[in-house]
Write a protein that holds these residues in place. Structure first.
Motif, PDB file in Angstrom:
ATOM      1  N   MET A  13     -20.374  21.597  35.366  1.00 14.32           N
ATOM      2  CA  MET A  13     -19.194  22.245  35.923  1.00 14.32           C
ATOM      3  C   MET A  13     -18.614  23.259  34.933  1.00 14.32           C
ATOM      4  N   LYS A  14     -18.575  22.865  33.662  1.00 13.35           N
ATOM      5  CA  LYS A  14     -18.057  23.770  32.637  1.00 13.35           C
ATOM      6  C   LYS A  14     -18.962  24.987  32.466  1.00 13.35           C
ATOM      7  N   ALA A  15     -20.279  24.784  32.568  1.00 14.37           N
ATOM      8  CA  ALA A  15     -21.220  25.899  32.461  1.00 14.37           C
ATOM      9  C   ALA A  15     -21.006  26.877  33.608  1.00 14.37           C
ATOM     10  N   PHE A  16     -20.767  26.354  34.807  1.00 20.14           N
ATOM     11  CA  PHE A  16     -20.508  27.209  35.969  1.00 20.14           C
ATOM     12  C   PHE A  16     -19.220  28.000  35.762  1.00 20.14           C
ATOM     13  N   GLU A  17     -18.163  27.304  35.342  1.00 13.79           N
ATOM     14  CA  GLU A  17     -16.869  27.974  35.150  1.00 13.79           C
ATOM     15  C   GLU A  17     -16.958  29.052  34.071  1.00 13.79           C
ATOM     16  N   ALA A  18     -17.746  28.809  33.035  1.00  8.10           N
ATOM     17  CA  ALA A  18     -17.923  29.801  31.971  1.00  8.10           C
ATOM     18  C   ALA A  18     -18.657  31.030  32.507  1.00  8.10           C
ATOM     19  N   ALA A  19     -19.654  30.811  33.363  1.00  5.12           N
ATOM     20  CA  ALA A  19     -20.395  31.933  33.947  1.00  5.12           C
ATOM     21  C   ALA A  19     -19.512  32.747  34.879  1.00  5.12           C
ATOM     22  N   VAL A  20     -18.631  32.071  35.600  1.00  6.35           N
ATOM     23  CA  VAL A  20     -17.715  32.778  36.512  1.00  6.35           C
ATOM     24  C   VAL A  20     -16.723  33.607  35.705  1.00  6.35           C
ATOM     25  N   GLU A  21     -16.185  33.037  34.642  1.00 11.24           N
ATOM     26  CA  GLU A  21     -15.224  33.766  33.812  1.00 11.24           C
ATOM     27  C   GLU A  21     -15.865  34.968  33.135  1.00 11.24           C
ATOM     28  N   ALA A  22     -17.154  34.831  32.790  1.00 11.72           N
ATOM     29  CA  ALA A  22     -17.865  35.946  32.168  1.00 11.72           C
ATOM     30  C   ALA A  22     -18.155  37.045  33.196  1.00 11.72           C
ATOM     31  N   GLY A  23     -18.117  36.694  34.469  1.00 13.31           N
ATOM     32  CA  GLY A  23     -18.358  37.668  35.523  1.00 13.31           C
ATOM     33  C   GLY A  23     -19.832  37.909  35.798  1.00 13.31           C
ATOM     34  N   ASN A  24     -20.690  37.035  35.305  1.00 12.30           N
ATOM     35  CA  ASN A  24     -22.134  37.176  35.484  1.00 12.30           C
ATOM     36  C   ASN A  24     -22.542  36.466  36.776  1.00 12.30           C
ATOM     37  N   LYS A  25     -22.736  37.241  37.848  1.00  9.19           N
ATOM     38  CA  LYS A  25     -23.014  36.648  39.155  1.00  9.19           C
ATOM     39  C   LYS A  25     -24.357  35.922  39.196  1.00  9.19           C
ATOM     40  N   GLU A  26     -25.374  36.497  38.573  1.00  8.80           N
ATOM     41  CA  GLU A  26     -26.703  35.882  38.602  1.00  8.80           C
ATOM     42  C   GLU A  26     -26.702  34.528  37.883  1.00  8.80           C
ATOM     43  N   GLU A  27     -26.097  34.504  36.715  1.00 14.08           N
ATOM     44  CA  GLU A  27     -26.019  33.255  35.954  1.00 14.08           C
ATOM     45  C   GLU A  27     -25.131  32.232  36.672  1.00 14.08           C
ATOM     46  N   ALA A  28     -24.053  32.706  37.267  1.00 11.62           N
ATOM     47  CA  ALA A  28     -23.142  31.819  38.000  1.00 11.62           C
ATOM     48  C   ALA A  28     -23.831  31.210  39.215  1.00 11.62           C
ATOM     49  N   THR A  29     -24.691  31.992  39.881  1.00  9.07           N
ATOM     50  CA  THR A  29     -25.418  31.484  41.044  1.00  9.07           C
ATOM     51  C   THR A  29     -26.371  30.367  40.634  1.00  9.07           C
ATOM     52  N   LYS A  30     -27.085  30.571  39.534  1.00  9.13           N
ATOM     53  CA  LYS A  30     -27.992  29.527  39.044  1.00  9.13           C
ATOM     54  C   LYS A  30     -27.215  28.276  38.635  1.00  9.13           C
ATOM     55  N   ALA A  31     -26.090  28.490  37.962  1.00  7.73           N
ATOM     56  CA  ALA A  31     -25.262  27.361  37.533  1.00  7.73           C
ATOM     57  C   ALA A  31     -24.694  26.617  38.739  1.00  7.73           C
ATOM     58  N   TYR A  32     -24.335  27.366  39.790  1.00  2.00           N
ATOM     59  CA  TYR A  32     -23.804  26.745  41.011  1.00  2.00           C
ATOM     60  C   TYR A  32     -24.872  25.890  41.692  1.00  2.00           C
ATOM     61  N   GLN A  33     -26.089  26.402  41.763  1.00  2.00           N
ATOM     62  CA  GLN A  33     -27.172  25.634  42.386  1.00  2.00           C
ATOM     63  C   GLN A  33     -27.452  24.353  41.598  1.00  2.00           C
ATOM     64  N   PHE A  34     -27.457  24.457  40.278  1.00  2.00           N
ATOM     65  CA  PHE A  34     -27.681  23.283  39.438  1.00  2.00           C
ATOM     66  C   PHE A  34     -26.537  22.275  39.599  1.00  2.00           C
ATOM     67  N   LEU A  35     -25.308  22.802  39.657  1.00  2.00           N
ATOM     68  CA  LEU A  35     -24.139  21.941  39.823  1.00  2.00           C
ATOM     69  C   LEU A  35     -24.184  21.207  41.158  1.00  2.00           C
ATOM     70  N   CYS A  36     -24.554  21.911  42.228  1.00  2.00           N
ATOM     71  CA  CYS A  36     -24.653  21.281  43.553  1.00  2.00           C
ATOM     72  C   CYS A  36     -25.704  20.174  43.540  1.00  2.00           C
ATOM     73  N   LYS A  37     -26.809  20.426  42.876  1.00  2.00           N
ATOM     74  CA  LYS A  37     -27.864  19.420  42.772  1.00  2.00           C
ATOM     75  C   LYS A  37     -27.341  18.175  42.058  1.00  2.00           C
ATOM     76  N   LYS A  38     -26.621  18.381  40.953  1.00  2.00           N
ATOM     77  CA  LYS A  38     -26.057  17.263  40.200  1.00  2.00           C
ATOM     78  C   LYS A  38     -25.025  16.496  41.032  1.00  2.00           C
ATOM     79  N   LEU A  39     -24.169  17.236  41.729  1.00  2.00           N
ATOM     80  CA  LEU A  39     -23.128  16.595  42.534  1.00  2.00           C
ATOM     81  C   LEU A  39     -23.732  15.781  43.674  1.00  2.00           C
ATOM     82  N   ASP A  40     -24.742  16.348  44.351  1.00  2.00           N
ATOM     83  CA  ASP A  40     -25.383  15.617  45.442  1.00  2.00           C
ATOM     84  C   ASP A  40     -26.053  14.346  44.926  1.00  2.00           C
TER      85      ASP A  40
END
Length: 87
Positions: free
Chosen positions: A32-59
């Protein structure tokens, strides 16, 4: 300390599960922190990968019984909104 043999076994099992659940919960928080850091950095590609990984972990946390399904749905929704704002 329990005197009954079965309760002693149950205490050992509960301790093991607690350690595993705590470890998994920690990895979810890290994702979750990795995703939030990618969003704050404004890096959409990295944020998308982090979001997919986060969803996998949450599920996986729902299937393991670490988190409640409503909690997971709320977190995924919150992160999806943040991801869509980057677009």
């Amino acid at each position: 300390m329990a005197n009954i043999k079965q309760q002693i076994k149950r205490d050992i099992t509960n301790k093991k599960r607690n350690e595993l659940n705590s470890s998994f919960d920690s990895s979810v928080k890290t994702a979750m922190k990795a995703f939030e850091a990618a969003v704050e950095a404004g890096n959409k590609e990295e944020a998308t990968k982090a979001y997919q990984f986060l969803c996998k972990k949450l599920d996986k946390s729902v299937s393991k019984g670490v988190h409640n399904k409503q909690y997971v749905a709320r977190q995924k929704s919150r992160c999806a909104k943040a991801l869509n704002k980057l677009a």
